[in-house]
Motif scaffolding. Structure first.
Motif, PDB file in Angstrom:
ATOM      1  N   ILE A  39      28.541  44.554  41.865  1.00 31.69           N
ATOM      2  CA  ILE A  39      30.072  44.495  41.709  1.00 31.69           C
ATOM      3  C   ILE A  39      31.288  45.534  40.775  1.00 31.69           C
ATOM      4  N   ARG A  40      30.534  44.995  39.795  1.00 33.73           N
ATOM      5  CA  ARG A  40      30.400  46.314  38.529  1.00 33.73           C
ATOM      6  C   ARG A  40      30.115  47.287  38.766  1.00 33.73           C
ATOM      7  N   ASP A  97      37.565  53.556  39.779  1.00 35.70           N
ATOM      8  CA  ASP A  97      38.122  53.998  38.509  1.00 35.70           C
ATOM      9  C   ASP A  97      39.198  52.673  38.395  1.00 35.70           C
ATOM     10  N   LEU A  98      37.886  51.169  38.614  1.00 37.33           N
ATOM     11  CA  LEU A  98      38.574  50.232  38.592  1.00 37.33           C
ATOM     12  C   LEU A  98      38.288  49.428  37.197  1.00 37.33           C
ATOM     13  N   GLN A  99      38.298  48.490  36.667  1.00 37.97           N
ATOM     14  CA  GLN A  99      37.969  47.449  35.612  1.00 37.97           C
ATOM     15  C   GLN A  99      36.971  47.197  36.330  1.00 37.97           C
TER      16      GLN A  99
END
Length: 697
Positions: free
Chosen positions: A441-442, A449-451
C-alpha cells in the motif's frame, strides 16, 4: 377470446359475452361469487386459465379478482405461473390468497420470481414472499431460497408494514411454526368467507378526493342529453348511473377514462397513481408534457425501462428548440446497464449519437462488463473464494485478495490498494501477510503521488493488533481467575477436612471429660481409700494433650478462614476486572472512529427538543422499533436522564454536536448548547458517521 399459451400447450377459451359480462359485473361478496361459481361450473381448467390470461393482458383487475375467487370456491387448481402472475394485477392484494391453499411445492419458485419482479409494488412483493415462506414451512421444503429473497427485501428501504411482513416471514422460516398454532394466521389458509362479506357492500364513489359529475345533471323526465327526444329515464339514465359510480375528481371524466387517456387532464398525479399494468396500456403521445416526466419516473420505478425510454424520446421531440436535459438519457442508460439489458442500452446509445456523457468512462466500462463478461470471470472467481471464505489448500497458501493486490501493484496501484485493504479486513489473523500488504500500500501510494503513510489500512492494522493484545490480556486474566478459583476450591476442601478432624477430636475430648468426671465422683464416695492420686496421671496427660491439640486446631482454622477471606476478595477483584473489560465502552474503538471517549455530563435546564426535517424524513424509512428508540433517547437526553447520558459522547470536529449510541448499528446526532439550543439533527448508521461529519464540516 383468442388462442393463448398456458405453460407449453395452447388453450382456446371461447366464453360467451354474457358470461364475460357476468364476471365483470360481479361484486366482492359471497352471494355474487356463489352465483357466479354455479354459472361457470362447467368451464374447463384450460378455459379458466386462458380467461385469466386475457384479463392479465388487458389489466382488468376486478374481473380477474372475481374469477380467482370463483376458482377458490370451486376448488380449481390453477397453473402456478398463471396464479402467481395474477398477484400483481388482482384488485385487492388478498384476492388470490385462498387459491394458494390448493397448490403444491411447484408454486414456490414462481412466487419467488414474483417477489423479485420490479413491476410489482413493494407490498405485493412482500406478499408473494410471505406466501412462499408459508408454503415452504407447510410442505417441508428447503427454506434457503425463500430466505435469500426475504433477506434482499429486508435490507432495502420499505414501509413499516412491508418490513413487518418480511420480519414475520423470516421468523416463520426459522421457527417452522405449525399453521394451526402460528400467532399470525397463514394467508394461504384463508377461506373466502374470511375475506368477503355475505351480501353486496354499499357502492363507494370516489376516494380521498372530491368527485365531479362525469355527466350533466338532468331530471328524470327531462329530454335526454343524447338528442334522441326521449325522456331521460327512458333513454340514457341507466348508463349514466354507471358513469356516476365511476366518477373522478375531474368534471366530465370517469376514472376509467383517466386510466385509458390520462392526457384528458393536465395533472401529473393521474400517472403517478397508476399501477404497472395500467402504465403498459399507455401511449406516450397521449400524455401531456407534465405527465410525460411523471410517466417516465413511474415506469422506471416499476422496471419498465423500454416505456421510460419511449417517454423520454417523446419529451425530447416535443421540446423542439427548447432545452432538453440529455442527462435524463444518461440516468436511464446507467439504470438499463445495471439491469443487464444490453439491447436497450445500445438503442439509447445510438439514439444519443455523439452525445458526450458526463461519465463516459463509467458507461463504457459497464458496456464492457455486459459485452465481454468472460474477461471478469477469473476475477469474480478469486473474489468469490475470499468473500465466501472457501477453505482449501490452495487458498491457505495463496489467498486470492492478497495475490490480487500484488498482481495489480506494478500497473494499477489504486486497484492494488483496494484489494490490499480488503485482504487485511477479511483476514485479520494473517499478521505477517498484512504487514507485507502495508508495504504494498505504501509503495502504491507513492505511485499515486500520495504520502506513503496515513492510509486507512494502517489504522485498521493497528486496531487489529490492539484487539489481539486485548484478547490475549483477557485470556490471561481468565486463566488467572480460573487458577485462583481452583486454589480457593482446594483450600476450602482442606478446610472442610480439618473441620471434620476437629469435630472428631472434640467428640473424643467429650468422652475423656465424661470419664474424668466419673472418676472424680468415685473419689468423693470413697473417703477412706488409700492415699493415691485422685486422677490417674495418664488420663491427665491425655487430657492436656487433647486440649493442646484443640487449641492448635482452632488457631489453624482461624488462619485458614483468614486466608479464605483473602482469596475470596482477590477472586472478587479479578471478576470485577473481567466484567469491566467485557463492557462495550472498555473495548478498543474501531478504526476511523470520530467519537470522543469522554462521557458528557448534564448541564443547564432541561429543554424541549426540536426535530429537523432530515430527522423526521429519516424516521419514515426506518423500522418502528428503531424509530421509537430514537424518539425515546431524544426525550431522555433532554430530561438529563443519567442512563442515556452515559451513552452520549461529543464529536471532536463538530463543536456542540454529540452522538447518542442506539444499539450497535445506529447513532443519534444532537446539536446542544446548555440552556440555549437542543436540536435532534439526524439518525445515521454507525458506519456512516465519518462521512456524515465530513459533509457537515
Amino acid at each position: 377470446m383468442d388462442s393463448r399459451t398456458i405453460g407449453d400447450s395452447p388453450v382456446t377459451a371461447e366464453l360467451p359475452a354474457e358470461m364475460l359480462d357476468s364476471i365483470r359485473t360481479a361484486r366482492a361478496c359471497m352471494a355474487d361469487i356463489r352465483a357466479l361459481a354455479e354459472k361457470l361450473g362447467d368451464l374447463t381448467q384450460g378455459q379458466i386459465e386462458a380467461t385469466l390470461q386475457g384479463f392479465l393482458d388487458t389489466g382488468e383487475d376486478r374481473a380477474l379478482s372475481r374469477l380467482l375467487q370463483v376458482c377458490a370456491f370451486n376448488e380449481v387448481k390453477l397453473d402456478p405461473k398463471v396464479l402467481c402472475a395474477c398477484t400483481g394485477i388482482c384488485e385487492d392484494i388478498l384476492d388470490s390468497a385462498p387459491c394458494f391453499a390448493l397448490q403444491d411445492n411447484q408454486v414456490i419458485e414462481p412466487l419467488l420470481e414474483a417477489a423479485t419482479a420490479e413491476a410489482l409494488a413493494f407490498e405485493r412483493q412482500s406478499y408473494a414472499a410471505a406466501l412462499a415462506a408459508e408454503l415452504t414451512v407447510k410442505l417441508g421444503e428447503d427454506p434457503q431460497p425463500v430466505r435469500k429473497v426475504l433477506w434482499k427485501l429486508e435490507h432495502t428501504t420499505r414501509a413499516p408494514e412491508v418490513q413487518l411482513i418480511v420480519a414475520q416471514s423470516l421468523r416463520l422460516l426459522d421457527e417452522g411454526q405449525d399453521p394451526k398454532q402460528a400467532p399470525v394466521p397463514f394467508w394461504s389458509a384463508f377461506q373466502l368467507s374470511d375475506l368477503l362479506p355475505e351480501h353486496r357492500p354499499r357502492t363507494v364513489v370516489g376516494g380521498t378526493y372530491t368527485v365531479r359529475r362525469p355527466v350533466a345533471k338532468l331530471g328524470r323526465n327531462d329530454p335526454c342529453h343524447c338528442g334522441s327526444g326521449k325522456k331521460y329515464k327512458k333513454c340514457c339514465y341507466a348508463k349514466d348511473q354507471e358513469l356516476l359510480r365511476d366518477a373522478s375528481q375531474y368534471a366530465g371524466t370517469t376514472r376509467t377514462d383517466l386510466k385509458a387517456k390520462p392526457g384528458l387532464v393536465d395533472d401529473p398525479n393521474v400517472v403517478l397513481d397508476m399501477r404497472a399494468h395500467e402504465l403498459k396500456q399507455l401511449s406516450p403521445s397521449a400524455l401531456s408534457e407534465g405527465q410525460l416526466h411523471s410517466g417516465y419516473q413511474r415506469a422506471l420505478a416499476f422496471g419498465m425501462r423500454e416505456l421510460a425510454f419511449e417517454m423520454l424520446c417523446e419529451s425530447q421531440r416535443r421540446a423542439k428548440d427548447e432545452a432538453f436535459d440529455l442527462g435524463h438519457f444518461e440516468d436511464l442508460i446507467e439504470d438499463v446497464l445495471q439491469a443487464g439489458d444490453l439491447d436497450l442500452a445500445r438503442r439509447i446509445r445510438d439514439h444519443c449519437g455523439e452525445h458526450a456523457w458526463w461519465r463516459p468512462q463509467a458507461i463504457a466500462f459497464r458496456f464492457d462488463l455486459l459485452e465481454h463478461p468472460e474477461r471478469f470471470e477469473p476475477l469474480e472467481r478469486d473474489c468469490r473464494k475470499a468473500v465466501c471464505e472457501v477453505s482449501d489448500e490452495e487458498v491457505e497458501f495463496d489467498e486470492p485478495l492478497t495475490r490480487l493486490a500484488y498482481d495489480f501493484a506494478p500497473r494499477h496501484p489504486a486497484l492494488a490498494i483496494a484489494f490490499a485493504r480488503s485482504a487485511i479486513a477479511s483476514h485479520p489473523d494473517r499478521l505477517f501477510d498484512n504487514e507485507m500488504l502495508l508495504e504494498v500500500i505504501r509503495d502504491a501510494r507513492v505511485d499515486l503521488d500520495l504520502q506513503p503513510d496515513g492510509d486507512p489500512a494502517e489504522a485498521l492494522f493497528d486496531w487489529i493488533e490492539d484487539r489481539g493484545r486485548h484478547k490475549k490480556k483477557v485470556q490471561a486474566e481468565n486463566e488467572e481467575i480460573a487458577r485462583l478459583a481452583g486454589q480457593l476450591d482446594t483450600t476450602l476442601a482442606t478446610l472442610d477436612e480439618k473441620k471434620r478432624t476437629l469435630r472428631e477430636t472434640e467428640k473424643a475430648l467429650g468422652t475423656v471429660s465424661a470419664e474424668l468426671e466419673k472418676a472424680r465422683g468415685a473419689e468423693a464416695t470413697a473417703p477412706h481409700a488409700a492415699a493415691e492420686p485422685t486422677v490417674d496421671a495418664e488420663k491427665e496427660a491425655t487430657l492436656r494433650r487433647l486440649r493442646g491439640q484443640i487449641e492448635g486446631l482452632k488457631a489453624e482454622i482461624g488462619e485458614q478462614q483468614f486466608e479464605r477471606r483473602q482469596l475470596r476478595k482477590q477472586l472478587g477483584d479479578e471478576r470485577k476486572k473481567l466484567v469491566a473489560l467485557s463492557e462495550p465502552g472498555a473495548s478498543a474503538m474501531s478504526p476511523g472512529a470520530t467519537e470522543e471517549t469522554a462521557v458528557v455530563e448534564p448541564a443547564g435546564r432541561p429543554m424541549l427538543p426540536e426535530y429537523t426535517d432530515t430527522f423526521r424524513k429519516r424516521l419514515t424509512s426506518l423500522a418502528p422499533p428503531l424509530t421509537a428508540k430514537a424518539i425515546l433517547a431524544a426525550g431522555r437526553f433532554a430530561s438529563h436522564e443519567a442512563a442515556i447520558w452515559r451513552h452520549t459522547k461529543s464529536l471532536e470536529r463538530l463543536p456542540e454536536h454529540y452522538r447518542i449510541r442506539l444499539g450497535l448499528d445506529y447513532r443519534l446526532i444532537v446539536h446542544w448548547q446548555p440552556g440555549k439550543v437542543l436540536k435532534i439533527v439526524d439518525l445515521i448508521p454507525r458506519q456512516d458517521l465519518e462521512s456524515w461529519i465530513r459533509r457537515q464540516g
